[in-house]
Design a protein around this motif. Structure first.
Motif, short mmCIF file in Angstrom:
data_model
loop_
_atom_site.label_atom_id
_atom_site.label_comp_id
_atom_site.label_asym_id
_atom_site.label_seq_id
_atom_site.Cartn_x
_atom_site.Cartn_y
_atom_site.Cartn_z
N LYS A 1 0.83 -1.18 0.00
CA LYS A 1 0.00 0.00 0.00
C LYS A 1 0.88 1.24 0.00
N ILE A 2 0.60 2.15 -0.93
CA ILE A 2 1.21 3.48 -0.88
C ILE A 2 0.12 4.43 -0.43
N SER A 3 0.38 5.19 0.64
CA SER A 3 -0.64 6.09 1.17
C SER A 3 0.05 7.34 1.72
N PRO A 4 -0.73 8.35 2.10
CA PRO A 4 -0.09 9.56 2.62
C PRO A 4 0.80 9.24 3.82
N TYR A 5 1.95 9.92 3.90
CA TYR A 5 2.91 9.76 5.01
C TYR A 5 2.16 9.91 6.33
N HIS A 6 2.33 8.95 7.22
CA HIS A 6 1.58 8.99 8.48
C HIS A 6 2.33 8.28 9.60
N ASN A 7 1.92 8.57 10.81
CA ASN A 7 2.50 7.89 11.98
C ASN A 7 2.16 6.41 11.96
N LEU A 8 3.02 5.62 12.60
CA LEU A 8 2.73 4.21 12.85
C LEU A 8 2.08 4.11 14.22
N SER A 9 1.04 3.31 14.32
CA SER A 9 0.36 3.12 15.60
C SER A 9 0.59 1.69 16.05
N LEU A 10 1.33 1.53 17.16
CA LEU A 10 1.75 0.19 17.60
C LEU A 10 1.53 0.00 19.09
N ASP A 11 1.10 -1.19 19.45
CA ASP A 11 0.95 -1.57 20.86
C ASP A 11 2.30 -1.37 21.57
N PRO A 12 2.30 -0.86 22.81
CA PRO A 12 3.59 -0.63 23.49
C PRO A 12 4.39 -1.91 23.77
N SER A 13 3.74 -3.08 23.66
CA SER A 13 4.48 -4.33 23.86
C SER A 13 5.11 -4.85 22.57
N THR A 14 4.96 -4.11 21.47
CA THR A 14 5.48 -4.57 20.18
C THR A 14 7.00 -4.83 20.25
N VAL A 15 7.41 -5.96 19.69
CA VAL A 15 8.81 -6.40 19.85
C VAL A 15 9.84 -5.41 19.31
N VAL A 16 9.46 -4.57 18.34
CA VAL A 16 10.44 -3.61 17.82
C VAL A 16 10.88 -2.62 18.91
N LYS B 1 -10.63 -9.68 33.58
CA LYS B 1 -9.42 -10.39 34.03
C LYS B 1 -9.46 -11.83 33.52
N LEU B 2 -8.38 -12.27 32.95
CA LEU B 2 -8.30 -13.67 32.46
C LEU B 2 -8.27 -14.64 33.63
N PRO B 3 -8.84 -15.84 33.46
CA PRO B 3 -8.64 -16.89 34.46
C PRO B 3 -7.13 -17.17 34.59
N LYS B 4 -6.70 -17.50 35.80
CA LYS B 4 -5.26 -17.65 36.05
C LYS B 4 -4.59 -18.68 35.13
N ASP B 5 -5.33 -19.72 34.78
CA ASP B 5 -4.69 -20.76 33.95
C ASP B 5 -4.59 -20.37 32.47
N GLU B 6 -5.13 -19.21 32.12
CA GLU B 6 -5.00 -18.75 30.72
C GLU B 6 -3.94 -17.67 30.54
N LEU B 7 -3.25 -17.33 31.61
CA LEU B 7 -2.24 -16.27 31.51
C LEU B 7 -1.03 -16.74 30.70
N VAL B 8 -0.62 -15.93 29.73
CA VAL B 8 0.58 -16.22 28.94
C VAL B 8 1.54 -15.04 29.14
N PHE B 9 2.80 -15.34 29.36
CA PHE B 9 3.79 -14.30 29.64
C PHE B 9 3.79 -13.19 28.57
N GLY B 10 3.52 -11.97 29.03
CA GLY B 10 3.68 -10.80 28.15
C GLY B 10 2.67 -10.66 27.04
N LYS B 11 1.53 -11.35 27.14
CA LYS B 11 0.54 -11.31 26.05
C LYS B 11 -0.63 -10.37 26.37
N THR B 12 -1.05 -10.34 27.64
CA THR B 12 -2.15 -9.45 28.03
C THR B 12 -1.63 -8.47 29.07
N PHE B 13 -2.27 -7.30 29.11
CA PHE B 13 -1.74 -6.23 29.94
C PHE B 13 -2.85 -5.63 30.80
N THR B 14 -2.43 -4.87 31.81
CA THR B 14 -3.38 -4.28 32.75
C THR B 14 -4.15 -3.13 32.08
#
Lengths: 399, 399
Positions: free
Chosen positions: A80-95, B49-62
């Motif tokens: 996709k080519i689209s207008p320049y824009h911010n990236l919106s990412l979950d704070p847990s994203t591995v990058v 809140k997830l049931p305790k046995d469904e918790l996965v490290f670093g997958k769900t957040f507060t």
């Protein structure tokens, strides 16, 4: 469907260099990167173009950007080519946590006919795939990405500045986008390309740089990732650069080992020219690709042009290990001819002196601001980049 | 106002380790991090809140996250706790390109009285500042950040699971947010903290792991950044981990140098126990903090507890270099007692065997799933973490 990895038996040695991943070519449901699926959404709010003398490297960008999402189940999505824009990412994203990120640096040039040209982009694509493989990010067809970059260039053509030394810096980037704190292979990724209009690295001719030979901080190590264009190689180099700068030097000359092997300079490869006093023959030397040296496209181009064009009876072109002591010794004996850094941003960057353990090693700049070969090499490459001369199809017209 | 850096003369040696930055303590206009300025915006849409046995490290957040912006001109901004949300960043932001990123891993535990406790957070704050210094990101008062984390914990208290082995994993993260492709010191940064409820690392007792002694890829080196908790140290380790996994091992045992020095395991520090056959005395050994070893909080806690509690006439506790050959030799002679990894996620992780150049080195697990000291150390630390026992104020109650 699943990412497949070549089964390997235990081997000592450079296993990482030979391991191949086949993530997308053996599956019916994981889609390969395909430029034909490109979707374009044009901006309705074009940016003003800056005057050429106000361009700052990497600070302003064109109207559009290219994005392609990847996931382990379905493969590469619709480009996709689209207008320049911010990236919106979950704070847990591995990058954000584990540096799942790599990039390339390329430039596009406007030729006399107004066409937009890129320089040896196939080499960038090849290296980008090697970088991706090394940190378990997905690979792709380089030709397809080049086609997509061509479309971005055509759309943002007005941002490519005219004139010698002016160009559009292109930044293909690949990041892991899995939102999870587990340290493992990302199952989601985003490949994006942004582009920044840039002026000449040296606005009025060459400005030779002074280097600090650095041995207390080490950029790369055998078995490490110093030969890949990973984000991980960059942040750790900024503090030593700041320290060198405080001591009056422009850049670090990265040494390796007790022997003081010369590896790279700042974020560039580095070349030295020595003269053999007994024969008068000159040697152009750069460090070999031993796994600690970035496989620079400019480095490769200089080696190829030098081997092709420098007279055999006057020159030797070498990829070999050499040390700061050899440089110091040659300088003292009058056998050091010139030296320069080589990279996409500056093409070549002449060196005027090297600080080493409190001493100064002066490097000749016979033309005032650079050595003769430095200047010659810059001109060889410039002509190919701007389409003034054809050489081995190194220049590609976007169409 | 300006970031000030101690002026240094050229010194060979471990300059990076002694260099101090004074970025915020000498200025009238650059604000320090101040927990008193905290602004809280509560969620209107609480997550189930997830049931305790469904918790996965670093997958769900507060429900909430903490954020503090920094810029070079004004310093640290107002700390803000607000509903968990995506980060929106320009695609040229340095965190995506040059790995300006570092993090910490901490855990919060619910004690018998229902209070929330963190374990040695001051050590995490100290290390986080060292990591920040090494990649030219801003430093801050660790106590102020701990106060802010306490407020987040109180607000999201319901997400801290009850029960032995359950905890809330806390991830303080610092990223460079300058939007520019130039490789230099970031002038903007974001410190954020997210938290993920996690179950016991081993849901039913210990599961001892098998390691592959890895010498073809190198995690860290002298003059590098292996002792800092930088994102840059993680992505490069995933491919070797994947390769070890394909060969049937859980983790890499990272070796260094021709001597085969043992450094770390996976993303943990590592301990071995040897017995001297002539005296019967046992030695608990881990690699010394020589710049290539992560300064683990669990590592430090184990050393301190072991020195304090193991009888001197039966035990020696050593931080010293040791090699895979020493381990192999001890195993063959019956002098290898046990071995375990140590880190925040698992606390301790027993080791059952090590593959080295195609051979198998068996590691005794005298209690079936772990060695005796491994089990003892886990229990010592657990009691302090859950507030069942006070030890040197290592456990802090959020209030």
């Amino acid at each position: 469907m699943r990412r497949q990895i070549v089964r390997m038996e235990y081997m000592k040695g450079a296993v990482l260099m030979s391991l191949s991943f086949y993530r997308f070519n053996s599956s019916h449901t994981q889609s390969p990167l395909n430029a034909a699926n490109l979707v374009i959404e044009k901006t309705t709010n074009p940016k003003p173009k800056l005057p050429k003398d106000e361009l700052v490297f990497g600070k302003t960008f064109t109207d559009h950007m290219l994005e392609i999402e990847w996931d382990a189940k379905t493969g590469w999505g619709k480009p996709k080519i689209s207008p320049y824009h911010n990236l919106s990412l979950d704070p847990s994203t591995v990058v954000f946590h584990y540096a799942f990120e790599l990039f390339e640096g390329m430039k596009a040039y406007k030729d006399k006919s107004g066409s937009i040209r890129t320089f040896r982009g196939d080499k960038n694509m090849e290296r980008m795939n090697k970088s991706a493989e090394r940190i378990a990010l997905p690979q792709f067809s380089g030709e397809e990405l080049q086609k997509l970059i061509d479309q971005l260039l055509i759309l943002d053509k007005e941002f490519v500045p005219d004139g010698q030394g002016y160009s559009l810096y292109i930044r293909p980037t690949l990041i892991g986008t899995t939102a999870s704190l587990g340290v493992s292979t990302p199952d989601k990724a985003l490949l994006f390309v942004i582009a920044s209009p840039v002026g000449p690295y040296y606005s009025s001719g060459f400005k030779p740089v002074s280097l600090e030979a650095t041995d207390y901080a080490v950029r790369a190590w055998p078995g490490g990732v110093g030969d890949k264009k990973l984000g991980a190689n960059y942040a750790p180099c900024v503090l030593p650069q700041l320290q060198a700068s405080k001591r009056g030097f422009h850049q670090n000359l990265w040494l390796f080992g007790d022997e003081g092997y010369i590896t790279e300079v700042g974020t560039m490869n580095v070349f030295f020219v020595f003269q053999d006093p007994s024969t008068g023959k000159k040697e152009l030397v750069t460090a070999p690709l031993d796994g600690t040296i970035l496989e620079g496209v400019t480095r490769d181009s200089i080696l190829e042009l030098a081997r092709d064009r420098l007279p055999n009876d006057e020159w030797v072109v070498s990829e070999r290990k050499f040390t700061i002591h050899e440089v110091k010794d040659a300088a003292e004996k009058g056998n050091l001819v010139e030296a320069f850094g080589a990279g996409t941003a500056a093409v070549v960057s002449p060196i005027k002196n090297i600080g080493f353990r409190g001493e100064d090693i002066p490097v000749p700049v016979s033309l005032g601001n650079s050595g003769e070969l430095t200047s010659q090499v810059a001109e060889w490459i410039r002509k190919i980049q701007y389409g003034e001369e054809d050489y081995k199809n190194w220049s590609r017209v976007a169409k």
